[in-house]
Write a protein that holds these residues in place. Structure first.
Motif, PDB file in Angstrom:
ATOM      1  N   ASP A  42       0.732  -1.119  -0.031  1.00  0.00           N
ATOM      2  CA  ASP A  42       0.026   0.015   0.196  1.00  0.00           C
ATOM      3  C   ASP A  42       0.951   1.392  -0.001  1.00  0.00           C
ATOM      4  N   ASP A  43       1.801   1.222   0.637  1.00  0.00           N
ATOM      5  CA  ASP A  43       2.697   2.327   0.714  1.00  0.00           C
ATOM      6  C   ASP A  43       3.386   2.754  -0.467  1.00  0.00           C
ATOM      7  N   GLU A  44       3.805   1.808  -1.179  1.00  0.00           N
ATOM      8  CA  GLU A  44       4.613   1.821  -2.475  1.00  0.00           C
ATOM      9  C   GLU A  44       3.642   2.630  -3.598  1.00  0.00           C
ATOM     10  N   ALA A  45       2.419   2.176  -3.405  1.00  0.00           N
ATOM     11  CA  ALA A  45       1.230   2.480  -4.393  1.00  0.00           C
ATOM     12  C   ALA A  45       0.415   3.609  -4.115  1.00  0.00           C
ATOM     13  N   ARG A  46       0.825   4.041  -2.734  1.00  0.00           N
ATOM     14  CA  ARG A  46       0.006   5.072  -2.251  1.00  0.00           C
ATOM     15  C   ARG A  46      -0.131   6.409  -3.020  1.00  0.00           C
ATOM     16  N   THR A  47      -1.237   7.247  -3.059  1.00  0.00           N
ATOM     17  CA  THR A  47      -1.358   8.301  -3.788  1.00  0.00           C
ATOM     18  C   THR A  47      -1.980   9.423  -2.813  1.00  0.00           C
ATOM     19  N   ILE A  48      -1.024  10.421  -2.739  1.00  0.00           N
ATOM     20  CA  ILE A  48      -1.518  11.477  -1.776  1.00  0.00           C
ATOM     21  C   ILE A  48      -2.034  12.751  -2.662  1.00  0.00           C
ATOM     22  N   THR A  49      -2.760  13.637  -2.085  1.00  0.00           N
ATOM     23  CA  THR A  49      -3.256  14.803  -2.894  1.00  0.00           C
ATOM     24  C   THR A  49      -2.809  15.890  -1.937  1.00  0.00           C
ATOM     25  N   VAL A  50      -2.131  16.974  -2.691  1.00  0.00           N
ATOM     26  CA  VAL A  50      -1.862  18.318  -2.168  1.00  0.00           C
ATOM     27  C   VAL A  50      -2.325  19.347  -2.762  1.00  0.00           C
ATOM     28  N   ASP A  94      -7.194  30.975   3.887  1.00  0.00           N
ATOM     29  CA  ASP A  94      -7.378  29.638   3.679  1.00  0.00           C
ATOM     30  C   ASP A  94      -6.523  29.366   2.418  1.00  0.00           C
ATOM     31  N   PHE A  95      -5.603  27.945   2.645  1.00  0.00           N
ATOM     32  CA  PHE A  95      -4.390  27.861   1.891  1.00  0.00           C
ATOM     33  C   PHE A  95      -4.929  27.651   0.286  1.00  0.00           C
ATOM     34  N   ALA A  96      -6.020  27.183  -0.050  1.00  0.00           N
ATOM     35  CA  ALA A  96      -6.117  27.106  -1.450  1.00  0.00           C
ATOM     36  C   ALA A  96      -6.406  28.617  -2.325  1.00  0.00           C
ATOM     37  N   GLU A  97      -7.030  29.284  -1.162  1.00  0.00           N
ATOM     38  CA  GLU A  97      -7.445  30.811  -1.740  1.00  0.00           C
ATOM     39  C   GLU A  97      -5.876  31.335  -1.855  1.00  0.00           C
ATOM     40  N   LEU A  98      -5.030  31.283  -1.009  1.00  0.00           N
ATOM     41  CA  LEU A  98      -3.507  31.896  -1.090  1.00  0.00           C
ATOM     42  C   LEU A  98      -2.908  31.126  -2.274  1.00  0.00           C
ATOM     43  N   ALA A  99      -3.139  29.965  -2.389  1.00  0.00           N
ATOM     44  CA  ALA A  99      -2.480  29.490  -3.719  1.00  0.00           C
ATOM     45  C   ALA A  99      -3.186  30.058  -5.064  1.00  0.00           C
ATOM     46  N   ALA A 100      -4.387  30.193  -5.051  1.00  0.00           N
ATOM     47  CA  ALA A 100      -5.057  30.968  -6.263  1.00  0.00           C
ATOM     48  C   ALA A 100      -4.540  32.150  -6.367  1.00  0.00           C
ATOM     49  N   LYS A 101      -4.188  32.958  -5.301  1.00  0.00           N
ATOM     50  CA  LYS A 101      -3.942  34.426  -5.600  1.00  0.00           C
ATOM     51  C   LYS A 101      -2.296  34.410  -5.856  1.00  0.00           C
ATOM     52  N   TYR A 102      -1.383  33.697  -5.273  1.00  0.00           N
ATOM     53  CA  TYR A 102      -0.176  33.907  -5.263  1.00  0.00           C
ATOM     54  C   TYR A 102       0.690  32.835  -6.047  1.00  0.00           C
ATOM     55  N   SER A 103       0.260  31.710  -6.188  1.00  0.00           N
ATOM     56  CA  SER A 103       1.158  30.465  -6.765  1.00  0.00           C
ATOM     57  C   SER A 103       1.386  30.840  -8.116  1.00  0.00           C
ATOM     58  N   GLU A 104       2.713  30.621  -8.545  1.00  0.00           N
ATOM     59  CA  GLU A 104       3.193  30.968  -9.965  1.00  0.00           C
ATOM     60  C   GLU A 104       3.247  29.521 -10.640  1.00  0.00           C
ATOM     61  N   ASP A 105       2.384  28.513 -10.347  1.00  0.00           N
ATOM     62  CA  ASP A 105       2.278  27.279 -10.874  1.00  0.00           C
ATOM     63  C   ASP A 105       0.827  27.186 -11.047  1.00  0.00           C
ATOM     64  N   GLU A 106       0.408  26.437 -12.355  1.00  0.00           N
ATOM     65  CA  GLU A 106      -1.075  26.045 -12.740  1.00  0.00           C
ATOM     66  C   GLU A 106      -1.456  25.027 -11.839  1.00  0.00           C
ATOM     67  N   ASN A 107      -0.590  24.238 -11.439  1.00  0.00           N
ATOM     68  CA  ASN A 107      -1.055  22.957 -10.676  1.00  0.00           C
ATOM     69  C   ASN A 107      -1.282  23.257  -9.151  1.00  0.00           C
ATOM     70  N   LEU A 108      -2.402  23.939  -8.880  1.00  0.00           N
ATOM     71  CA  LEU A 108      -2.685  24.460  -7.672  1.00  0.00           C
ATOM     72  C   LEU A 108      -3.229  23.128  -6.541  1.00  0.00           C
ATOM     73  N   ARG A 109      -3.508  22.037  -7.168  1.00  0.00           N
ATOM     74  CA  ARG A 109      -3.913  20.922  -6.176  1.00  0.00           C
ATOM     75  C   ARG A 109      -3.580  19.805  -7.395  1.00  0.00           C
ATOM     76  N   PHE A 110      -2.750  18.682  -6.788  1.00  0.00           N
ATOM     77  CA  PHE A 110      -2.648  17.604  -7.594  1.00  0.00           C
ATOM     78  C   PHE A 110      -2.368  16.482  -6.650  1.00  0.00           C
ATOM     79  N   SER A 111      -2.559  15.048  -7.494  1.00  0.00           N
ATOM     80  CA  SER A 111      -2.074  13.954  -6.845  1.00  0.00           C
ATOM     81  C   SER A 111      -0.961  13.173  -7.280  1.00  0.00           C
ATOM     82  N   PHE A 112      -0.270  12.419  -6.647  1.00  0.00           N
ATOM     83  CA  PHE A 112       0.957  11.699  -7.088  1.00  0.00           C
ATOM     84  C   PHE A 112       1.136  10.466  -6.114  1.00  0.00           C
ATOM     85  N   ARG A 113       2.094   9.659  -6.683  1.00  0.00           N
ATOM     86  CA  ARG A 113       2.672   8.390  -5.665  1.00  0.00           C
ATOM     87  C   ARG A 113       3.964   8.730  -5.951  1.00  0.00           C
TER      88      ARG A 113
END
Length: 361
Positions: free
Chosen positions: A184-192, A236-255
């Motif tokens: 499970d740990d090797e295949a685990r996907t997290i969302t940030v 809110d973190f998501a609102e800060l990301a929408a305002k200031y982040s310089e990457d279009e990936n504001l929320r993504f999942s990965f393993r």
């Protein structure tokens, strides 16, 4: 026809990225393309009139190539429209690219067919019958005009489906038994959720220009301030990301293994709702907030992906070694004459779909 530039490159890149999925979707092979191998040996003499290329004791004729090319072309016209062929990017037309893609795919199929023959593999009676029925169905679906333009007869179609089926069969034989246990740990996907403050810019030519140390410090101070606001729940973190982040990936999942190791190490230590410290990478300063540390459905799906990747790696090793034993040659004169078919009467596009139906009757 005058070529026109594509307005934005996203459509073009999506188009190129999906080309490889056409024609051999049944074979999830990794690292088995012949793009690099095929160009090593090039002859322009000694070919038959309709020979496009040779690999070992196998060859590809013009009618065979046209079946793949016409079906691929029509599939994409069905999605993007005929105008897709009139665009170019960096001097490379989509027509040239799709020709190269079809060349690589046919070369791959024929190489795998030779691998199967080298292992004394044959289709069983049921497989032969399905090939015969599929070839007849496809050939009978063609109009006289389509048969004429592609230059095909039923024997040509039968041979193509035979090679297709043999390619799949040798792949399945080689990966048989390769089914590693994935935790499970090797295949685990997290969302940030994600904030990036870059520490460089680009000039008009796209060349990277790094910030000065003082400017980098300003970037660091900014993202630290954003972190403090998020941790203290001032915003809110998501609102800060929408305002200031310089990457279009504001929320993504990965393993594991899918992002930068330094960022991965930090991300996989976070609990739900936790916010990371600032992480410095080559492109700037990153901040993460963990949305989800585990998803059962995603984890199970990733286990299947990891198994397929490892199967592909095993097959790829044998495939590459086999390719090195073969003499490859290309009929450059004929190759330059091959072009897409722009004819309203040519609409066949189900060569590959019929094969899928054959596999899953």
């Amino acid at each position: 026809m005058k070529k026109r530039k594509l307005c934005g490159t996203n459509l073009y890149r999506r188009f190129l990225g999906s080309l490889l999925a056409i024609g051999l979707a049944v074979l999830a092979l990794n690292g088995c393309g012949l793009e690099g191998h095929f160009s090593r040996v090039v002859f322009t003499t000694g070919f038959g009139r309709d020979e496009v290329f040779r690999i070992g004791r196998s060859n590809c004729t013009l009618p065979e190539f046209m079946v793949y090319l016409v079906n691929t072309q029509n599939q994409y016209e069905n999605v993007y429209g005929e105008q897709i062929w009139s665009v170019e990017l960096d001097g490379v037309t989509l027509e040239d690219n799709v020709k190269d893609t079809v060349l690589a795919k046919l070369a791959q199929i024929k190489t795998m067919y030779l691998m199967a023959k080298d292992r004394d593999m044959e289709l069983d009676q049921g497989e032969k019958q399905r090939v015969e029925e599929t070839a007849r169905t496809y050939y009978e679906s063609l109009t006289d005009r389509e048969r004429q333009v592609m230059g095909v007869d039923q024997d040509t179609i039968r041979q193509l489906y035979t090679e297709y089926a043999m390619a799949e069969k040798v792949y399945n034989q080689i990966i048989e038994g390769i089914n590693p246990e994935i935790s499970d740990d090797e295949a685990r996907t997290i969302t940030v959720e994600h904030i990036l403050i870059r520490t460089y810019t680009t000039d008009g030519t796209g060349k990277r220009i790094d910030y000065s140390e003082s400017m980098k410090q300003e970037c660091y101070d900014q993202i630290e301030q954003l972190r403090e606001q998020a941790v203290n729940e001032e915003e809110d973190f998501a609102e800060l990301a929408a305002k200031y982040s310089e990457d279009e990936n504001l929320r993504f999942s990965f393993r594991k293994g899918e992002i930068d190791p330094a960022l991965e190490e930090v991300a996989f230590k976070l609990g739900n709702g936790e916010i990371s410290d600032v992480v410095e990478l080559d492109d700037g300063y990153h901040l993460l907030r963990c949305v989800s540390t585990f998803d059962r459905e995603e984890t199970d799906a990733n286990k299947l992906k990891i198994v397929e990747e490892r199967q592909g790696q095993v097959f790829g090793g044998e495939y590459d070694a086999f390719v090195e034993t073969l003499v490859r040659s290309m009929n450059e004169e004929l190759w330059q004459e091959i072009a897409l078919v722009h004819d309203q009467e040519i609409s066949t596009d189900d060569f590959f779909a019929l094969y899928e139906q054959m596999r899953n009757p």
